[in-house]
Design an enzyme around this catalytic site. Structure first.
Site, short mmCIF file in Angstrom:
data_model
loop_
_atom_site.label_atom_id
_atom_site.label_comp_id
_atom_site.label_asym_id
_atom_site.label_seq_id
_atom_site.Cartn_x
_atom_site.Cartn_y
_atom_site.Cartn_z
N PRO A 1 83.93 3.81 24.54
CG PRO A 1 83.26 1.64 25.08
CD PRO A 1 82.76 3.04 24.96
CD GLU B 1 75.18 -3.30 23.28
OE1 GLU B 1 76.29 -3.42 22.77
OE2 GLU B 1 74.92 -3.69 24.43
NE ARG C 1 93.14 19.32 38.86
CZ ARG C 1 94.43 19.36 38.56
NH1 ARG C 1 94.83 19.28 37.29
NH2 ARG C 1 95.34 19.52 39.49
CG ASP D 1 98.38 18.67 37.76
OD1 ASP D 1 98.45 18.59 38.99
OD2 ASP D 1 97.45 19.20 37.14
N1 ADE Z 1 81.31 4.53 27.84
C1 ADE Z 1 81.48 3.25 28.17
N2 ADE Z 1 82.75 2.96 28.40
C2 ADE Z 1 83.45 4.12 28.21
C3 ADE Z 1 84.80 4.48 28.28
N3 ADE Z 1 85.76 3.61 28.58
N4 ADE Z 1 85.14 5.75 28.02
C4 ADE Z 1 84.19 6.65 27.68
N5 ADE Z 1 82.90 6.37 27.59
C5 ADE Z 1 82.51 5.11 27.85
#
Ligand code: ADE
Length: 241
Positions: free
Chosen positions: A91, A118, A163, A178
């Site tokens: 994230p 983590e 794809r 798309d």
């Molecule tokens: N791992 C945990 N959350 C994530 C996210 N939002 N994007 C990619 N990998 C992740």
């Protein structure tokens, strides 16, 4: 293209046998190899993580385990002309989008490192960014929310990339229209099929007209309308509909 996935949950990737992606693998358009990270784990319990330096909750995945695993994946593929791009879903990464997917279709080898807990010791990304045998490292997020691990993000990214590869979609024209397929593009407009009247709802008349110019005009206006409602951030300087 060769795709390797390293994960402590190989079963997450069963869907890669299905649908378009499954068929494209059978057709040898690309190959996918899923590896259980525990194979490189340490001790009787095949441990892949340890407590974080500096304290805090949870566990961090060990650089040593990842380093041994990634080196052996790279060596297996050593005769290949393509250096692998290491993708680490997190994230904290750059947000994945349609142009990332299109760029990655040009890679010969993608290696996805699925973090859990983590995350992965940050020295792994630093080490492989500067490594002469690797094409670099992409720390990539699927969006502004936190998943339990990288597996779901990797499934989404693999589908988005593959794809776009020639021969994967039955009708290659499908990808042209798309959402986001043009840089600065809008989202795709509404779609309809038979019958022309369903529960008092009619198919918009221009789509039944057979007039190609009118249809194109209606679709452009509908795509702008949907974009302005659902994704005003994509509207740029175009007039709001
Ligand atoms: N791992 C945990 N959350 C994530 C996210 N939002 N994007 C990619 N990998 C992740």
């Amino acid at each position: 293209m060769r795709i390797d996935i390293l994960t402590v949950f190989p079963d997450y990737f069963a869907p890669l046998d299905l649908s378009l992606v499954g068929k494209a693998r059978k057709d040898h358009i690309f190959e996918v190899h899923v590896h259980d990270l525990r194979h490189w784990g340490v001790g009787a319990h095949k441990q892949v993580d340890d407590t974080p330096y500096g304290g805090g909750p949870g566990m961090v995945m060990s650089a040593d385990v990842w380093g041994t695993a990634l080196d052996s994946i790279q060596r297996v593929d050593a005769p290949l002309v393509h250096k692998p791009l290491l993708v680490i879903p997190t994230p904290s990464g750059i947000v994945f989008n349609q142009s990332t997917a299109a760029d990655w279709t040009a890679q010969g080898h993608l290696v996805f490192a699925c973090g859990r807990y983590e995350g992965i010791d940050s020295r792994v990304a630093v080490h492989y960014s500067d490594h002469p045998d690797w094409a670099g490292v992409s720390e990539i997020s699927l969006g502004d929310y936190v998943l339990a691990g990288g597996e779901v993000a990797v499934l989404a990214m693999i589908e988005a990339v593959t794809r776009l590869m020639p021969g994967v979609l039955g009708n290659p024209g499908s990808a042209v229209d798309d959402s986001f397929s043009i840089p600065g593009g809008l989202v795709e407009g509404s779609v309809f099929t038979k019958p022309p009247l369903w529960r008092d709802l009619e198919v918009p008349a221009p789509l039944l007209s057979g007039n190609h110019a009118l249809i194109a005009q209606w679709r452009a206006a509908d795509s702008a309308r949907r974009t302005s409602i659902n994704r005003p951030d994509l509207m740029g300087d175009s007039p709001q509909v």
